[in-house]
Design an enzyme around this catalytic site. Structure first.
Site, short mmCIF file in Angstrom:
data_model
loop_
_atom_site.label_atom_id
_atom_site.label_comp_id
_atom_site.label_asym_id
_atom_site.label_seq_id
_atom_site.Cartn_x
_atom_site.Cartn_y
_atom_site.Cartn_z
CD GLU A 47 -2.98 -1.09 2.31
OE1 GLU A 47 -2.88 -0.20 3.17
OE2 GLU A 47 -3.90 -1.91 2.30
CD GLU A 73 -3.47 -5.91 3.76
OE1 GLU A 73 -4.32 -5.09 4.18
OE2 GLU A 73 -2.25 -5.70 3.80
#
Length: 464
Positions: free
Chosen positions: A166, A365
């Site tokens: 991320e 995720e």
């Protein structure tokens, strides 16, 4: 109805070093920005719980791996803490860290769980942050040396590497919206951070491929689809496209296509905010794209044309080009304040197939944070988290559909294996298949979702 998944699908979960390992006497770890920030402002962290009190994986990893095995994992992702391996960010390698990561990797493999390792998960060594962190071009070189050290030490056994998790979050959290250290609002710096992260990723990929190791390297991006309020309104559509360029394509395009999105470059040129691009940078980014894409998906982004006045108090911001749209009637996770929109995962996967060369990818995720899970404990001491089973299966229906339509999706990892520390939120929202009791020395108990997941992983299918 039965939902089926391919043979050899990657079933497992994901975590990170800074959120799980903890700190112990004589472990040799240096301070990261999180250790430092907690020392400076512990009151900012939920219930005052800091990163030294995480789920103690540094000591409990063997027990944890047995639990992973028990709930059907064939793969697991975590990260190597830069400040553990190289305490000052560059220079001397910590032998205690090498011993720990070697043992962790060997234990996973011995139990039939393939280790996926990520290199950077928001945990800048404090020594480097004091020199500017990602704002400083020299951090790119330090990161590449860190990456090479990891490949040399562990690359014979770890076959799945990721450069960043991320990477848009250090941009947003650290330099735009104040939820990560250094907690600034400065879009010029935010742009430089994003550029240096992209460059660091490409250079680490280049180094990995030059070493001819027997694996592949990718990146993990939190892709948050931007949906316009009204598809028929060109201004809403344009606003959603700009939000997408800022928050998704700023990393997705360079990682997969080797180039930056035109809409973003145009805006940054107009603002005179293009970062300093040195000779050879753009060729490096163009020639070193990812082998594999990890996709983190939690929620969509709803966008409308800019209607509120622009706030000039901090200079330009991405939000000058769009407003967030609060869509009536949306399904919510009330604890986290996030919309639950299962079809978003299908839209992302379809986009990778149609617009990104059907790159090999996996869901790295996806998860549901819930506060006060102890209220769901049954007479046997198990948390009955049916809401988590419903959340996962709701998303997996769409993953299954995308695969059936030809998307090259290779696996699903839930966030997270066991409840872990979550930055400023600490242990406020619990995400794990396995409960962690902080009052009982981190005692682990498998939740109902863990046993459900085991059956799913063993049969490659579920019924709903």
């Amino acid at each position: 109805m039965q939902y089926k998944f391919p043979e050899n699908f990657w079933w497992g979960s994901s975590a990170s070093g800074p959120q799980t390992e903890g700190r112990f006497p004589n472990d040799g770890k240096g301070d990261s920005i999180w250790d430092f920030w907690y020392q400076e402002e512990p009151e900012k962290f939920f219930n005052g719980v800091g990163p030294e009190k995480t789920s103690q994986v540094y000591k409990k990893y063997k027990e944890d791996i047995q639990l992973m095995k028990k709930i059907g994992h064939n793969s697991f992702r975590t990260s190597i803490q830069w400040s553990r391996l190289i305490p000052e960010g560059r220079g001397t390698v910590n032998p205690e860290a090498v011993k720990f990561y070697n043992s962790y990797i060997d234990e996973l493999i011995a139990n039939g769980i393939e280790p996926f390792f990520n290199l950077y998960h928001f945990d800048m060594p404090m020594t480097l942050q004091k020199e500017g962190g990602w704002v400083n071009r020299k951090t790119v070189d330090a990161y590449v040396e860190f990456a090479k050290t990891c490949f040399e030490l562990f690359g014979d056994r770890v076959k799945k590497w990721f450069t960043h998790n991320e990477p848009v979050v250090p941009v947003e959290g650290g330099y735009l919206y104040q939820f990560h250290y250094p907690n600034e609002i400065d879009m010029r710096k935010a742009v430089i951070v994003g550029y240096h992260e992209n460059l660091a990723s490409a250079k680490a990929i280049e180094a990995y491929h030059a070493m001819n190791l027997p694996g592949e390297i990718g990146i993990i991006l939190n892709l948050t689809p931007s949906y316009p309020r009204d598809e028929a309104n060109p201004e809403d559509v344009k606003a959603a496209k700009i939000a997408d360029a800022f928050f998704n394509r700023s990393f997705l395009d360079p990682a997969v296509k080797g180039e930056f999105p035109e809409e973003l470059v145009t805006i940054l040129k107009e603002l005179d905010m293009l970062p300093e691009i040195q000779a050879g940078d753009l060729e490096t980014i163009k020639n070193n794209t990812v082998d594999l894409l990890g996709i983190n998906y939690y929620q969509p982004r709803r966008i409308k044309a800019k209607e509120t006045p622009i706030d000039h108090s901090h200079g330009p911001m991405p939000d000058d080009y769009f407003d967030n749209y609060d869509m009536p009637g949306k399904k919510m996770n009330p604890y986290r304040g996030w919309e639950i929109y299962e079809k978003g995962i299908y839209d992302i996967l379809t986009n990778t197939r149609e617009n990104y060369g059907n790159i090999p990818c996996f869901i790295s995720e996806n998860g549901m944070g819930v506060e006060g899970e102890e209220k769901y404990i049954n007479a046997d001491g198990q948390i009955e988290d049916d809401y988590r089973i419903e959340f996962i299966s709701g998303h997996l229906k769409y993953v299954s559909q995308a695969i059936a339509e030809g998307t090259n999706c290779l696996g699903y990892h839930m966030w997270t294996c066991m409840d872990n520390w979550s930055w400023m939120n600490a242990y406020k929202n619990r995400y794990g298949f396995i409960a962690v009791d902080l009052d009982q020395d981190g005692k682990r108990t498998i939740k109902k979702s863990g046993y459900w997941f085991k059956e799913l992983a063993e049969t490659n299918q579920f019924e709903a």
